[in-house]
Design a protein around this motif. Structure first.
Motif, mmCIF file in Angstrom:
data_model
loop_
_atom_site.group_PDB
_atom_site.id
_atom_site.type_symbol
_atom_site.label_atom_id
_atom_site.label_comp_id
_atom_site.label_asym_id
_atom_site.label_seq_id
_atom_site.Cartn_x
_atom_site.Cartn_y
_atom_site.Cartn_z
ATOM 1 N N ARG A 3 -54.706 41.819 -10.280
ATOM 2 C CA ARG A 3 -53.596 41.287 -9.486
ATOM 3 C C ARG A 3 -54.108 40.737 -8.169
ATOM 4 O O ARG A 3 -54.987 41.333 -7.553
ATOM 5 N N ILE A 4 -53.523 39.629 -7.755
ATOM 6 C CA ILE A 4 -53.776 39.073 -6.431
ATOM 7 C C ILE A 4 -52.422 38.780 -5.794
ATOM 8 O O ILE A 4 -51.418 38.593 -6.494
ATOM 9 N N THR A 5 -52.401 38.752 -4.474
ATOM 10 C CA THR A 5 -51.192 38.375 -3.757
ATOM 11 C C THR A 5 -51.555 37.427 -2.627
ATOM 12 O O THR A 5 -52.695 37.415 -2.154
ATOM 13 N N LYS A 6 -50.582 36.645 -2.241
ATOM 14 C CA LYS A 6 -50.742 35.783 -1.076
ATOM 15 C C LYS A 6 -49.418 35.767 -0.337
ATOM 16 O O LYS A 6 -48.348 35.772 -0.949
ATOM 17 N N GLU A 7 -49.527 35.735 0.982
ATOM 18 C CA GLU A 7 -48.351 35.811 1.842
ATOM 19 C C GLU A 7 -48.081 34.464 2.503
ATOM 20 O O GLU A 7 -49.028 33.764 2.886
ATOM 21 N N PHE A 8 -46.803 34.144 2.636
ATOM 22 C CA PHE A 8 -46.353 32.912 3.277
ATOM 23 C C PHE A 8 -45.264 33.271 4.271
ATOM 24 O O PHE A 8 -44.525 34.230 4.065
ATOM 25 N N HIS A 9 -45.115 32.460 5.331
ATOM 26 C CA HIS A 9 -44.113 32.724 6.366
ATOM 27 C C HIS A 9 -43.281 31.465 6.606
ATOM 28 O O HIS A 9 -43.800 30.354 6.577
ATOM 29 N N PHE A 10 -41.990 31.684 6.879
ATOM 30 C CA PHE A 10 -41.133 30.581 7.311
ATOM 31 C C PHE A 10 -39.911 31.148 8.011
ATOM 32 O O PHE A 10 -39.604 32.331 7.894
ATOM 33 N N SER A 11 -39.228 30.300 8.759
ATOM 34 C CA SER A 11 -37.999 30.676 9.459
ATOM 35 C C SER A 11 -36.869 29.827 8.926
ATOM 36 O O SER A 11 -37.040 28.624 8.696
ATOM 37 N N ALA A 12 -35.710 30.464 8.718
ATOM 38 C CA ALA A 12 -34.557 29.732 8.197
ATOM 39 C C ALA A 12 -33.286 30.520 8.482
ATOM 40 O O ALA A 12 -33.326 31.713 8.785
ATOM 41 N N SER A 13 -32.164 29.843 8.338
ATOM 42 C CA SER A 13 -30.859 30.492 8.515
ATOM 43 C C SER A 13 -30.168 30.642 7.172
ATOM 44 O O SER A 13 -30.517 29.972 6.192
ATOM 45 N N HIS A 14 -29.192 31.524 7.148
ATOM 46 C CA HIS A 14 -28.310 31.665 5.995
ATOM 47 C C HIS A 14 -27.056 32.381 6.445
ATOM 48 O O HIS A 14 -26.934 32.812 7.591
ATOM 49 N N GLN A 15 -26.111 32.504 5.527
ATOM 50 C CA GLN A 15 -24.838 33.152 5.812
ATOM 51 C C GLN A 15 -24.320 33.737 4.507
ATOM 52 O O GLN A 15 -24.370 33.072 3.470
ATOM 53 N N LEU A 16 -23.843 34.975 4.562
ATOM 54 C CA LEU A 16 -23.312 35.639 3.367
ATOM 55 C C LEU A 16 -21.793 35.680 3.483
ATOM 56 O O LEU A 16 -21.212 36.643 3.989
ATOM 57 N N THR A 17 -21.172 34.624 3.019
ATOM 58 C CA THR A 17 -19.737 34.411 3.255
ATOM 59 C C THR A 17 -18.825 35.336 2.459
ATOM 60 O O THR A 17 -17.640 35.428 2.773
ATOM 61 N N SER A 18 -19.339 36.047 1.458
ATOM 62 C CA SER A 18 -18.487 36.951 0.690
ATOM 63 C C SER A 18 -18.291 38.297 1.387
ATOM 64 O O SER A 18 -17.439 39.084 0.981
ATOM 65 N N PRO A 58 -49.404 24.157 -3.343
ATOM 66 C CA PRO A 58 -48.105 23.529 -3.566
ATOM 67 C C PRO A 58 -46.929 24.425 -3.164
ATOM 68 O O PRO A 58 -45.898 23.928 -2.704
ATOM 69 N N LEU A 59 -47.066 25.732 -3.302
ATOM 70 C CA LEU A 59 -46.002 26.633 -2.848
ATOM 71 C C LEU A 59 -45.878 26.567 -1.334
ATOM 72 O O LEU A 59 -44.766 26.511 -0.804
ATOM 73 N N LYS A 60 -46.994 26.553 -0.636
ATOM 74 C CA LYS A 60 -46.967 26.418 0.830
ATOM 75 C C LYS A 60 -46.263 25.130 1.228
ATOM 76 O O LYS A 60 -45.413 25.122 2.130
ATOM 77 N N ARG A 61 -46.571 24.034 0.538
ATOM 78 C CA ARG A 61 -45.909 22.754 0.838
ATOM 79 C C ARG A 61 -44.413 22.839 0.562
ATOM 80 O O ARG A 61 -43.599 22.362 1.358
ATOM 81 N N TYR A 62 -44.031 23.436 -0.567
ATOM 82 C CA TYR A 62 -42.607 23.573 -0.903
ATOM 83 C C TYR A 62 -41.878 24.369 0.181
ATOM 84 O O TYR A 62 -40.814 23.961 0.649
ATOM 85 N N ILE A 63 -42.460 25.477 0.588
ATOM 86 C CA ILE A 63 -41.836 26.294 1.632
ATOM 87 C C ILE A 63 -41.729 25.507 2.928
ATOM 88 O O ILE A 63 -40.663 25.455 3.549
ATOM 89 N N ASP A 64 -42.819 24.870 3.345
ATOM 90 C CA ASP A 64 -42.827 24.130 4.612
ATOM 91 C C ASP A 64 -41.871 22.946 4.600
ATOM 92 O O ASP A 64 -41.174 22.690 5.585
ATOM 93 N N GLU A 65 -41.824 22.223 3.494
ATOM 94 C CA GLU A 65 -41.028 21.001 3.438
ATOM 95 C C GLU A 65 -39.574 21.236 3.059
ATOM 96 O O GLU A 65 -38.703 20.457 3.450
ATOM 97 N N SER A 66 -39.295 22.286 2.294
ATOM 98 C CA SER A 66 -37.935 22.467 1.775
ATOM 99 C C SER A 66 -37.171 23.635 2.384
ATOM 100 O O SER A 66 -35.940 23.597 2.428
ATOM 101 N N LEU A 67 -37.862 24.670 2.838
ATOM 102 C CA LEU A 67 -37.172 25.880 3.307
ATOM 103 C C LEU A 67 -37.315 26.132 4.801
ATOM 104 O O LEU A 67 -36.373 26.622 5.433
ATOM 105 N N ASP A 68 -38.470 25.826 5.365
ATOM 106 C CA ASP A 68 -38.719 26.152 6.764
ATOM 107 C C ASP A 68 -37.764 25.411 7.695
ATOM 108 O O ASP A 68 -37.570 24.205 7.575
ATOM 109 N N HIS A 69 -37.148 26.166 8.592
ATOM 110 C CA HIS A 69 -36.198 25.652 9.579
ATOM 111 C C HIS A 69 -35.032 24.893 8.932
ATOM 112 O O HIS A 69 -34.589 23.863 9.435
#
Length: 118
Positions: A3-18, A58-69
């Protein structure tokens, strides 16, 4: 099993409307997310790897481009973007590209983790 693991970081907002309107997570808020991806294999490849860590770029790019901020409810098109939901979403994204994906963990705070592992 290897097993291997890798960690990624990002900041984002959300809201749990239920949730009830007086619940703090019902309000718009954000987190400094930590994502940990786990890959596993019974055998190592010809280079002695489960998978080259570089293959996770590619996961780092996806996180940075699609989820971060971003506002995750809007990006993911879901009203209840919990850490559990986000872990499953990222697992499915990874599994489609990296068949060795075994689990994804997501942290919203230093003391909490949610994991998706089929």
């Amino acid at each position: 099993m290897f097993r291997i693991t890798k960690e990624f970081h990002f900041s984002a907002s959300h809201q749990l409307t239920s949730l009830p309107s007086d619940h703090q997570c019902a309000r718009l808020h954000g987190h400094n997310y930590i994502v940990e991806v786990e890959l596993s294999a019974k055998e190592l490849d010809a280079h002695g790897f489960v998978r080259d860590y570089h293959d996770l770029a590619p996961l780092k790019r996806y996180i940075d481009e699609s989820l971060d901020h971003q506002h995750l409810n809007d990006v993911l098109g879901h009203e209840q973007v919990t850490a559990e939901y986000l872990a499953r979403h990222l697992y499915e994204w990874c599994k489609a590209r990296l068949p060795e994906t075994a689990a994804v963990r997501v942290s919203e705070t230093p003391k909490t983790w949610a994991e998706y592992r089929p």
